[in-house]
Scaffold this motif. Structure first.
Motif, PDB file in Angstrom:
ATOM      1  N   SER A 127      45.505 -25.403 -15.747  1.00  0.00           N
ATOM      2  CA  SER A 127      46.462 -25.512 -16.854  1.00  0.00           C
ATOM      3  C   SER A 127      47.500 -24.393 -16.814  1.00  0.00           C
ATOM      4  N   MET A 128      47.418 -23.504 -15.825  1.00  0.00           N
ATOM      5  CA  MET A 128      48.331 -22.370 -15.753  1.00  0.00           C
ATOM      6  C   MET A 128      49.714 -22.794 -15.261  1.00  0.00           C
ATOM      7  N   ALA A 129      50.748 -22.192 -15.818  1.00  0.00           N
ATOM      8  CA  ALA A 129      52.085 -22.347 -15.263  1.00  0.00           C
ATOM      9  C   ALA A 129      52.136 -21.585 -13.941  1.00  0.00           C
ATOM     10  N   HIS A 130      53.160 -21.882 -13.135  1.00  0.00           N
ATOM     11  CA  HIS A 130      53.216 -21.215 -11.838  1.00  0.00           C
ATOM     12  C   HIS A 130      54.653 -20.932 -11.435  1.00  0.00           C
ATOM     13  N   THR A 131      54.790 -19.949 -10.548  1.00  0.00           N
ATOM     14  CA  THR A 131      56.014 -19.739  -9.779  1.00  0.00           C
ATOM     15  C   THR A 131      55.568 -19.451  -8.363  1.00  0.00           C
ATOM     16  N   PHE A 132      55.993 -20.279  -7.429  1.00  0.00           N
ATOM     17  CA  PHE A 132      55.629 -20.091  -6.031  1.00  0.00           C
ATOM     18  C   PHE A 132      56.782 -19.421  -5.294  1.00  0.00           C
ATOM     19  N   LEU A 133      56.481 -18.285  -4.689  1.00  0.00           N
ATOM     20  CA  LEU A 133      57.461 -17.561  -3.882  1.00  0.00           C
ATOM     21  C   LEU A 133      57.149 -17.872  -2.424  1.00  0.00           C
TER      22      LEU A 133
END
Length: 277
Positions: A127-133
């Motif tokens: 359920s976590m939001a994410h930002t993929f670098l």
């Protein structure tokens, strides 16, 4: 907002930790060995490893935003990542910023890119939001490819790579951690300002360092044979060789503007990284 970061004893995590401290932002560093944690203002230390679910859950209690710097190369790295991702979700972390790979895919030629793809999917399954670098190969590592004889050897043919400076990855990560809502559920391709071949890279190293460096394109068979003297495990040999074959096929040639879009600064070139080192 409570920020936590992993990898604070390494290159990217360490740079992010110093940037957060300089900005006056309090944060928590998750380290495996507390004695190696940098002493920085506003930073607290928690001890945990990716593979230790219980310690990770405890260390991440109360954390809103987490920088997960991918773990050291290992045969079981994906298992470690999945354990840590599950622990983060169970601890109530809201947003994960993960250092992935520019060629992440289930069938990536660079074999370790497959682990990064699977880690992204594990994060998305929570359920976590994410930002993929999605970092390209690191410009900082180019000089390490040079052998004692001044030759870069590998089966990269005449392929080009848009490698990125670790400093630029750290700057992007810091910006995302400080303003996570602006980067929620986004994927960024982090590259340098241009795609260069290994022959061009060798010429730049030669010019900046004042010594002769050349590039010798190997066949895949030659590459495995030339690395056999280090007696690597099969997965490690595959990773080493596929670094070059990924370049050969053009998988790392794409130049992205995401570094400048997020930070407001153009990314560093190989020449600038060498001159600063």
């Amino acid at each position: 907002m409570t920020i936590a970061i992993t990898g604070a004893t390494g290159n990217i995590g360490g740079a992010v930790a110093r940037a957060l401290a300089a900005s006056g932002t309090p944060f928590r560093m998750l380290v495996r060995d507390a004695s190696r944690a940098p002493e920085l203002p506003g930073a607290e230390v928690a001890v945990a490893s990716f593979a230790d679910a219980d310690a990770s859950r405890a260390a991440l209690e109360g954390v809103d935003t987490l920088l997960m710097v991918s773990g050291s190369e290992a045969q079981d790295r994906l298992d470690q990542h999945r354990t840590f991702v599950d622990a983060a979700a169970e601890a109530g972390v809201g947003h994960v910023v993960y250092t992935s790979f520019a060629g992440a895919a289930p069938d990536a030629t660079f074999t370790l890119g497959r682990d990064h793809w699977a880690t992204e999917r594990a994060i998305e399954a929570t359920s976590m939001a994410h930002t993929f670098l999605r970092d390209s190969f690191y410009l900082d590592f180019v000089e390490d490819l040079v052998g004692e004889d001044g030759v870069i050897r590998g089966p990269a043919a005449d392929g080009a790579m848009a490698a990125v400076a670790r400093a630029d990855v750290a700057r992007v990560a810091t910006e995302v951690l400080l303003h996570p809502s602006e980067h929620r559920d986004r994927t960024y391709d982090l590259t340098g300002p241009e795609a260069i071949t290994l022959a061009q890279a060798a010429a730049i190293v030669s010019e900046v360092r004042g010594r002769t460096v050349t590039y010798h394109p190997e066949t895949v068979e030659e590459a495995y044979a030339s690395r056999a003297r280090w007696n690597p495990e099969p997965w490690q040999a595959d990773a080493w060789v596929s670094t070059y074959t990924a370049i050969a096929e053009g998988a790392l040639a794409h130049v992205s503007t995401d570094v400048e879009r997020v930070t407001g600064r153009r990314p560093l070139s190989l020449r600038e990284v060498l001159q600063a080192g």
